[in-house]
Design a protein around this motif. Structure first.
Motif, mmCIF file in Angstrom:
data_model
loop_
_atom_site.group_PDB
_atom_site.id
_atom_site.type_symbol
_atom_site.label_atom_id
_atom_site.label_comp_id
_atom_site.label_asym_id
_atom_site.label_seq_id
_atom_site.Cartn_x
_atom_site.Cartn_y
_atom_site.Cartn_z
ATOM 1 N N THR A 222 0.875 -1.171 0.000
ATOM 2 C CA THR A 222 0.000 0.000 0.000
ATOM 3 C C THR A 222 0.909 1.216 0.000
ATOM 4 O OG1 THR A 222 -1.886 1.070 1.097
ATOM 5 C CG2 THR A 222 -0.206 0.093 2.527
ATOM 6 N N GLY A 223 0.381 2.379 0.361
ATOM 7 C CA GLY A 223 1.207 3.573 0.428
ATOM 8 C C GLY A 223 1.904 3.716 1.780
ATOM 9 N N HIS A 224 2.423 4.897 2.027
ATOM 10 C CA HIS A 224 3.249 5.139 3.209
ATOM 11 C C HIS A 224 2.437 5.309 4.487
ATOM 12 C CE1 HIS A 224 6.817 6.283 5.369
ATOM 13 N NE2 HIS A 224 6.338 7.479 5.674
ATOM 14 N N TRP A 225 1.130 5.404 4.370
ATOM 15 C CA TRP A 225 0.274 5.592 5.539
ATOM 16 C C TRP A 225 -0.735 4.439 5.638
ATOM 17 C CZ3 TRP A 225 2.274 9.535 2.646
ATOM 18 C CH2 TRP A 225 3.014 10.500 3.349
ATOM 19 N N PRO A 226 -0.260 3.225 5.945
ATOM 20 C CA PRO A 226 -1.154 2.060 5.970
ATOM 21 C C PRO A 226 -2.172 2.092 7.097
ATOM 22 C CG PRO A 226 0.997 1.483 6.861
ATOM 23 C CD PRO A 226 1.131 2.863 6.281
ATOM 24 N N MET A 227 -1.966 2.927 8.097
ATOM 25 C CA MET A 227 -2.947 3.028 9.177
ATOM 26 C C MET A 227 -4.271 3.598 8.670
ATOM 27 S SD MET A 227 -0.528 5.595 9.246
ATOM 28 C CE MET A 227 0.464 5.592 10.717
ATOM 29 N N TRP A 228 -4.243 4.188 7.479
ATOM 30 C CA TRP A 228 -5.467 4.697 6.867
ATOM 31 C C TRP A 228 -5.873 3.869 5.650
ATOM 32 C CZ3 TRP A 228 -2.633 9.978 6.751
ATOM 33 C CH2 TRP A 228 -2.529 10.473 8.067
ATOM 34 N N SER A 229 -4.920 3.425 4.875
ATOM 35 C CA SER A 229 -5.257 2.716 3.644
ATOM 36 C C SER A 229 -5.570 1.242 3.867
ATOM 37 C CB SER A 229 -4.126 2.856 2.621
ATOM 38 O OG SER A 229 -2.909 2.339 3.130
ATOM 39 N N ARG A 230 -4.958 0.623 4.908
ATOM 40 C CA ARG A 230 -5.200 -0.798 5.190
ATOM 41 C C ARG A 230 -5.196 -1.015 6.707
ATOM 42 N NH1 ARG A 230 -2.156 -5.004 1.318
ATOM 43 N NH2 ARG A 230 -3.797 -6.280 2.270
ATOM 44 N N ALA A 231 -6.082 -0.304 7.376
ATOM 45 C CA ALA A 231 -6.088 -0.286 8.843
ATOM 46 C C ALA A 231 -6.324 -1.667 9.446
ATOM 47 C CB ALA A 231 -7.147 0.697 9.351
ATOM 48 N N ARG A 232 -7.293 -2.397 8.938
ATOM 49 C CA ARG A 232 -7.595 -3.709 9.510
ATOM 50 C C ARG A 232 -6.402 -4.655 9.362
ATOM 51 N NH1 ARG A 232 -12.174 -6.450 10.804
ATOM 52 N NH2 ARG A 232 -13.517 -4.845 9.826
ATOM 53 N N GLU A 233 -5.825 -4.696 8.170
ATOM 54 C CA GLU A 233 -4.696 -5.592 7.927
ATOM 55 C C GLU A 233 -3.485 -5.204 8.754
ATOM 56 O OE1 GLU A 233 -6.496 -4.054 5.644
ATOM 57 O OE2 GLU A 233 -6.899 -5.345 3.896
ATOM 58 N N LEU A 234 -3.275 -3.889 8.933
ATOM 59 C CA LEU A 234 -2.158 -3.441 9.757
ATOM 60 C C LEU A 234 -2.383 -3.830 11.214
ATOM 61 C CD1 LEU A 234 0.502 -1.990 10.127
ATOM 62 C CD2 LEU A 234 -0.754 0.182 10.275
ATOM 63 N N ALA A 235 -3.595 -3.694 11.690
ATOM 64 C CA ALA A 235 -3.904 -4.103 13.071
ATOM 65 C C ALA A 235 -3.634 -5.590 13.264
ATOM 66 C CB ALA A 235 -5.357 -3.772 13.404
ATOM 67 N N GLU A 236 -4.032 -6.399 12.300
ATOM 68 C CA GLU A 236 -3.795 -7.844 12.397
ATOM 69 C C GLU A 236 -2.300 -8.157 12.385
ATOM 70 O OE1 GLU A 236 -6.000 -9.267 9.077
ATOM 71 O OE2 GLU A 236 -7.947 -9.179 10.105
ATOM 72 N N THR A 237 -1.563 -7.423 11.574
ATOM 73 C CA THR A 237 -0.115 -7.630 11.489
ATOM 74 C C THR A 237 0.555 -7.254 12.806
ATOM 75 O OG1 THR A 237 -0.123 -7.220 9.102
ATOM 76 C CG2 THR A 237 1.974 -6.970 10.249
ATOM 77 N N ILE A 238 0.139 -6.141 13.380
ATOM 78 C CA ILE A 238 0.697 -5.704 14.660
ATOM 79 C C ILE A 238 0.385 -6.723 15.746
ATOM 80 C CG2 ILE A 238 0.479 -3.978 16.501
ATOM 81 C CD1 ILE A 238 0.081 -1.886 14.227
ATOM 82 N N HIS A 239 -0.861 -7.169 15.787
ATOM 83 C CA HIS A 239 -1.243 -8.156 16.796
ATOM 84 C C HIS A 239 -0.409 -9.421 16.668
ATOM 85 C CE1 HIS A 239 -3.693 -10.810 19.304
ATOM 86 N NE2 HIS A 239 -3.573 -11.679 18.319
ATOM 87 N N SER A 240 -0.280 -9.923 15.436
ATOM 88 C CA SER A 240 0.464 -11.164 15.228
ATOM 89 C C SER A 240 1.922 -11.022 15.637
ATOM 90 C CB SER A 240 0.365 -11.588 13.755
ATOM 91 O OG SER A 240 -0.970 -11.895 13.417
ATOM 92 N N ALA A 241 2.533 -9.891 15.267
ATOM 93 C CA ALA A 241 3.936 -9.669 15.614
ATOM 94 C C ALA A 241 4.110 -9.495 17.121
ATOM 95 C CB ALA A 241 4.473 -8.447 14.870
#
Length: 252
Positions: A222-241
């Motif tokens: 995605t772009g440089h601000w994934p907290m807006w463009s792919r928020a759900r996927e970023l949250a899942e990635t953070i949780h998993s890590a």
């Protein structure tokens, strides 16, 4: 569910021009059943602080450590730090000064800095702060992919100029133990393969990555601000890590 002090802490820190508000959508998706997650605004980026333009990286690092103290983070109960973009400077300082407090660091379209790094060494002496540039100019520096007009309007309305001392300060790193902190790179506007190629070639922006002892890389295109463009996927990635699981919700 009532969380206890034994619940692991996740602290999210956004990059230049941004405050805690930048993580609102991620926090809405983040599994907080098994963790204590908080987003913080770094010194210098609070629009209500009359002295914000004087803040530097040391002020920001101190504020992160104060937040960790509020979460009762200790060597026995370390935290996960999530750093987006330009938050890599104060977070690099925190990991250098107190690696024992960090269970894992997650760099979001960012990465650890090398000793001696300066974000804007040529910033003119008369400049006190750096406002958010026009989006056509910003797009030449960082990808805006995935950002809707509504998101860009909110970005513009809430962005706070970056203090010049933050941009001019040289990052002093002396503790090699920082390289032993487990690390996840979430690669968005540049692929993990490109990041690793640049790291091993000694590229100044990514050279420190080659020295990390425990490294995991994740692609989230995605772009440089994934907290807006792919928020759900970023949250899942953070949780998993943060929780050490390959995917999906699970107790930390």
């Amino acid at each position: 569910m009532t969380l206890t002090n034994n619940s692991p802490a996740i602290v999210l820190i956004a990059g230049h021009w941004l405050g805690a508000w930048a993580w609102d959508e991620v926090l809405a998706h983040l599994d907080t059943e098994h963790s204590r997650a908080v987003a913080m605004t770094l010194p210098g980026l609070d629009p209500n602080d009359p002295e914000r333009a004087t803040k530097d990286l040391d002020d920001q690092a101190a504020a992160i450590l104060e937040t960790l103290a509020g979460f009762e983070v200790t060597e026995d109960q370390p935290t996960t730090l999530v750093a987006h973009s330009g938050a890599n400077a104060p977070v690099s300082l925190v990991i250098d000064r107190h690696p024992e407090l960090v269970k894992r660091v997650i760099w979001v379209d960012s990465g650890p800095l090398s000793n001696g790094s300066v974000f804007a060494p040529d910033l003119p002496a008369g400049v006190d702060e750096l406002p958010l540039p026009p989006f056509d100019a910003l797009a030449q520096q960082a990808s805006l992919d995935g950002l809707t007009p509504e998101v860009l309007a909110r970005f513009r309305a809430l962005a706070v100029p970056e203090p010049a001392p933050v941009l001019r300060q040289r990052v002093e790193l002396t503790n090699d133990a920082r390289r032993a902190v487990p690390t996840t790179l979430v690669c968005c506007s540049i692929t993990s393969a490109q990041v690793m190629e640049l790291a091993h070639s000694g590229h100044a922006m990514f050279a420190e990555v080659a020295h990390i002892e425990d490294l995991n890389v994740v692609d989230l295109p995605t772009g440089h601000w994934p907290m807006w463009s792919r928020a759900r996927e970023l949250a899942e990635t953070i949780h998993s890590a943060a929780c050490g699981v390959p995917e999906g919700p699970a107790p930390c």
